[in-house]
Design an enzyme around this catalytic site. Structure first.
Site, PDB file in Angstrom:
ATOM      1  N   SER A  83      61.710  55.971 -17.456  1.00  0.00           N
ATOM      2  CA  SER A  83      60.534  56.209 -16.618  1.00  0.00           C
ATOM      3  C   SER A  83      60.214  54.543 -16.464  1.00  0.00           C
ATOM      4  O   SER A  83      60.699  53.763 -17.509  1.00  0.00           O
ATOM      5  CB  SER A  83      59.261  56.674 -16.948  1.00  0.00           C
ATOM      6  OG  SER A  83      59.621  58.224 -17.263  1.00  0.00           O
TER       7      SER A  83
HETATM    8  N1  SAH Z   1      60.387  60.142 -21.491  1.00  0.00           N
HETATM    9  C1  SAH Z   1      61.662  59.828 -21.052  1.00  0.00           C
HETATM   10  C2  SAH Z   1      61.945  60.176 -19.569  1.00  0.00           C
HETATM   11  C3  SAH Z   1      63.057  61.176 -19.315  1.00  0.00           C
HETATM   12  S1  SAH Z   1      63.312  61.787 -17.785  1.00  0.00           S
HETATM   13  C4  SAH Z   1      62.095  58.577 -21.421  1.00  0.00           C
HETATM   14  O1  SAH Z   1      61.326  57.859 -22.042  1.00  0.00           O
HETATM   15  O2  SAH Z   1      63.285  58.194 -21.371  1.00  0.00           O
HETATM   16  C5  SAH Z   1      62.718  63.537 -18.276  1.00  0.00           C
HETATM   17  C6  SAH Z   1      63.384  64.023 -19.302  1.00  0.00           C
HETATM   18  O3  SAH Z   1      62.828  65.579 -19.212  1.00  0.00           O
HETATM   19  C7  SAH Z   1      64.968  64.206 -18.815  1.00  0.00           C
HETATM   20  O4  SAH Z   1      65.703  63.977 -20.134  1.00  0.00           O
HETATM   21  C8  SAH Z   1      65.011  65.860 -18.639  1.00  0.00           C
HETATM   22  O5  SAH Z   1      66.290  66.349 -19.097  1.00  0.00           O
HETATM   23  C9  SAH Z   1      63.840  66.111 -19.545  1.00  0.00           C
HETATM   24  N2  SAH Z   1      63.443  67.823 -19.298  1.00  0.00           N
HETATM   25  C10 SAH Z   1      63.256  68.427 -17.936  1.00  0.00           C
HETATM   26  N3  SAH Z   1      63.026  69.592 -18.185  1.00  0.00           N
HETATM   27  C11 SAH Z   1      62.782  69.987 -19.418  1.00  0.00           C
HETATM   28  C12 SAH Z   1      62.218  71.163 -19.929  1.00  0.00           C
HETATM   29  N4  SAH Z   1      62.088  72.321 -19.637  1.00  0.00           N
HETATM   30  N5  SAH Z   1      62.066  70.880 -21.543  1.00  0.00           N
HETATM   31  C13 SAH Z   1      62.339  69.761 -21.978  1.00  0.00           C
HETATM   32  N6  SAH Z   1      63.067  68.611 -21.383  1.00  0.00           N
HETATM   33  C14 SAH Z   1      63.099  68.807 -20.129  1.00  0.00           C
END
Ligand code: SAH
Length: 249
Positions: free
Chosen positions: A94
């Site tokens: 993000s």
């Molecule tokens: N907080 C992260 C942002 C990652 S983007 C950072 O600081 O880098 C969002 C993430 O959510 C992705 O890696 C995706 O695979 C994950 N995601 C999507 N659906 C999900 C679910 N149902 N359970 C757990 N993770 C999920």
């Protein structure tokens, strides 16, 4: 936690990070780059985060976490721009300002336990880990969870526990949580996340259609168990995936 994570980096940590994010670069080069990375990080916080985020604990965390270790090598030169970046598997780390804003909305205390859904790169988890005692984070893509876990470990974030799973169901065994932060957007708020919130706890979550306009929601569970819900404006997050179908919930 106080101090820069680098101060905690032992030789093993440096070697692991070297292998992870700078294949081919020896660790002393990594260490030399660090002063410049730190300058860039402080400038990012001064220019883009501090004007919109007042919480001093959050600002300190943003100045401390070395975001460049959480982005793939090819994007490292952009690690301190205020923008999301690809981390593989169609996912993104993000934008720093949104990480700071969401963290601030949780109104955390040092002794709090926080659940993050969507570990991704591990960066948001590290920011949380600078502020609170215990961070639990769930990621649905095993490769991302493994990589985030390794980076967090190498940087000395021993207070973050990572798990592979569908975050729709939260993390029952570790509940209840003082704060829950979701970094992918489901079409509705998963009921388990409300259940796993402590009375007085706060949930920050983007809600809306995949690839459409989503709203950042703040849900506060009052001490009597009733809920207060507020929309805090439009955001754009990757879709929330579901374990069985891979479709947005
Ligand atoms: N907080 C992260 C942002 C990652 S983007 C950072 O600081 O880098 C969002 C993430 O959510 C992705 O890696 C995706 O695979 C994950 N995601 C999507 N659906 C999900 C679910 N149902 N359970 C757990 N993770 C999920």
């Amino acid at each position: 936690m106080t101090g820069l994570p680098h101060d905690r980096l032992g030789l093993t940590g440096l070697l692991v990070l070297g292998a992870l994010v700078a294949t081919g670069a020896a660790w002393p080069a990594e260490a030399r780059e660090d002063a410049d990375d730190r300058r860039q990080r402080h400038r990012l916080v001064r220019r883009h985060v501090a004007p919109e985020v007042a919480d001093t604990g959050v600002l300190r965390a943003m100045r401390s976490v070395p975001r460049h270790y959480f982005v793939p090598r090819g994007h490292r030169s952009r690690a301190y721009e205020n923008r999301p970046l690809p981390i593989g598997h169609g996912q993104t780390i993000s934008q720093p300002l949104i990480v700071a804003r969401m963290t601030e909305l949780l109104k955390l205390d040092p002794e709090d336990a926080v659940l993050e859904i969507g570990t991704g790169s591990g960066y948001q988890a590290a920011v949380l880990a600078e502020i609170v005692d215990r961070v639990y984070t769930v990621e649905i893509i095993p490769e991302l969870a493994r990589r985030a876990d390794a980076v967090l470990d190498a940087l000395g974030y021993g207070n973050v526990v990572t798990r592979v799973g569908d975050g729709y169901y939260g993390w029952d065994e570790r509940a209840p949580f003082d704060g829950i932060l979701v970094t992918a957007a489901p079409s509705h708020i998963p009921p388990s996340l409300i259940e796993q919130l402590k009375p007085g706890g706060r949930l920050v979550i983007p809600v809306g259609p995949p690839y459409g306009i989503q709203r950042l929601m703040l849900v506060v569970k009052r001490t009597d168990g009733s809920l207060r819900q507020r929309s805090l404006g439009r955001v754009r997050f990757v879709p929330f995936r579901r374990g069985d179908t891979d479709a947005a919930s």
